[in-house]
Design an enzyme around this catalytic site. Structure first.
Site, mmCIF file in Angstrom:
data_model
loop_
_atom_site.group_PDB
_atom_site.id
_atom_site.type_symbol
_atom_site.label_atom_id
_atom_site.label_comp_id
_atom_site.label_asym_id
_atom_site.label_seq_id
_atom_site.Cartn_x
_atom_site.Cartn_y
_atom_site.Cartn_z
ATOM 1 N N GLY A 206 6.251 13.792 -22.238
ATOM 2 C CA GLY A 206 7.071 15.854 -23.181
ATOM 3 C C GLY A 206 6.928 15.297 -24.397
ATOM 4 C CG ASN A 207 5.796 18.388 -26.944
ATOM 5 O OD1 ASN A 207 7.576 19.469 -27.296
ATOM 6 N ND2 ASN A 207 5.447 19.161 -25.238
ATOM 7 N NE ARG A 208 7.078 12.979 -32.248
ATOM 8 C CZ ARG A 208 8.403 11.482 -32.065
ATOM 9 N NH1 ARG A 208 9.480 11.899 -32.592
ATOM 10 N NH2 ARG A 208 7.584 10.649 -32.628
ATOM 11 C CB SER A 209 9.394 21.142 -28.994
ATOM 12 O OG SER A 209 9.537 22.822 -29.148
ATOM 13 C CB ALA A 273 5.435 21.964 -27.613
#
Ligand code: CTP
Length: 413
Positions: A206-209, A273
């Site tokens: 995943g990512n931090r968005s 993102a």
């Protein structure tokens, strides 16, 4: 049409010269009435030269013509820009100390206020109450734009761009008193949050968005009158009321949802993102750690570039109206090979979208934060536009810019 252009005493008075030009070049007859304070910023001679009409701010000039009655009665439209806190207060309380406030009390036609002041003045309960009073009486009061103000401060309080005031003024007249919101009748699709690419039934990349920016954009577009569709990947905030929500998890699901939504969208904003890569294989069962076999190696494959595909399809006439506006986001960090803007300009060309909203990121900035500073780059090559403040402020600035592009820069090649 006969327009009275009332100019308040704020530094933004100089920008109103451009607004005056827009009106006169479109063939309108404009009488400028600056307040006493306004003439300290821009002199009467400028207004006379640009309008081609005599300019006064006194009820005691040309008394035989009873100007304060005549100007108010004859005006098809009164525009006040910049509408300072002082002018809003005077208008709300019906004061009549000079030619402009007298004219306002005599006006029969629509009245538009374009405010400009420091953020704290705009947000002060006294100003809020005055704005509410004026709106409840049927006047249109624009939201100020956000960004750098006269001092070191920034936030909502900038005079909206002359083109935006011009648009709102014409819409007000055409709507015969019903102020038309800038995105009324438009469908806007916004992707938000971060995609999650599964490795197995319990793990993902995943990512931090956080989705905050996308949600703030959805709110701003909704408040500007648009029908909003939110393509929500993983978000830490709930979607706003009054928008259609399509839930997605992976980049491939987002691609499918975005291509489908684009078919009837006037605007597509890709603020999600999107993971550039996904695991080549997704295990059906939880990947176990075992002592008798080697540690797993994850092979990644490229995800499709959704933004680029949207642009290609629109250009080929395969998805959505040819006039569709496509907006990308770029999270950029500068390095020794180039600065943030240089990378962003290259990305704008590569992606081919109409607007690119550029965030300057470090790990502690942007993601999950409530405030933001962006630069908006346009494919048309116009000057980069800066916007800063809360994510709501930045979103309002982005949505303003989108409305402007839709109403002015069409059709695009
Ligand atoms: N985007 C997309 N599909 C992808 C990756 C990104 O539609 N597979 C969109 C994002 O929603 C954003 C824009 O493209 O609007 C920019 O994404 P970014 O990740 O910053 O750019 P990249 O093309 O991935 O370039 P790089 O990673 O090299 O900076």
């Amino acid at each position: 049409m006969r327009i009275v252009l009332g100019v308040g005493g704020g530094i933004a008075a100089y920008k109103v010269a451009s607004l005056l030009r827009l009106f006169t070049e479109a063939g309108h007859h404009v009488t400028v009435i600056p307040t006493e304070a306004a003439t300290r910023f821009v002199g009467t001679a400028t207004w006379e030269a640009l309008s081609g009409n005599p300019v006064s701010n006194s009820v005691f000039d040309d008394v035989h013509q009873v100007n304060h009655v005549r100007l108010g009665h004859e005006a098809d439209l009164v525009v006040i820009a910049p509408a300072t806190a002082d002018l809003l207060a005077k208008a709300a309380t019906g004061q009549a100390g000079d030619l402009l406030t007298n004219t306002l009390l005599m006006a029969h036609g629509p009245v538009l206020f374009a405010p400009a002041m420091h953020t704290e003045m705009w947000q002060h309960p006294a100003t809020r109450a005055n704005v509410e009073t004026l709106r409840s009486r049927g006047a249109a009061v624009l939201e100020p734009a956000s960004g750098r103000l006269t001092g070191s401060d920034s936030g909502p309080g900038r005079l909206p761009e002359p083109e935006a005031i011009y648009d709102a003024a014409l819409a007000l007249v055409q709507g015969q008193g019903d102020y038309q919101l800038p995105l009324a009748g438009r469908t806007v699709t916004i992707s938000a949050g971060g995609t999650r690419e599964p490795l197995d039934p319990v793990r993902f990349l995943g990512n931090r968005s956080s989705g905050k920016q996308g949600v703030a954009l959805a709110l701003a577009a909704r408040d500007a009158g648009a029908t909003v569709r939110l393509l929500a990947a993983h978000m830490e905030v709930p979607p706003p009321a009054g928008v259609e929500v399509v839930r997605v998890e992976t980049a491939l699901q987002l691609r499918e949802a975005a291509l489908a939504a684009a078919a009837d969208s006037d605007v597509v904003i890709m603020s999600a993102a999107v993971a550039d890569f996904r695991p080549a294989e997704v295990s059906d069962t939880k990947i176990k750690k075992r002592d008798d076999s080697a540690d797993p190696v994850i092979t990644l494959v490229r995800n499709p570039d959704i933004l680029h595909e949207l642009v290609e399809r629109r250009n080929a006439g395969d998805a959505g109206p040819a006039s569709q506006l496509i907006v990308g986001f770029a999270a950029e960090t500068g390095d020794s090979d180039g600065d943030v803007l240089a990378y962003a300009e290259a990305k704008l060309r590569r992606k081919g979208c109409d607007l690119l909203v550029v965030n300057h990121v470090g790990t502690d900035k942007v993601f999950g934060q409530d405030t933001n500073a962006v630069v908006i780059l346009a494919r048309s090559g116009s000057e980069p536009q800066e916007a800063a403040g809360s994510k709501a402020d930045v979103s309002a600035a982005i949505i303003n810019r989108i409305s402007y592009e839709l109403n002015h820069v069409l059709p695009r090649a």
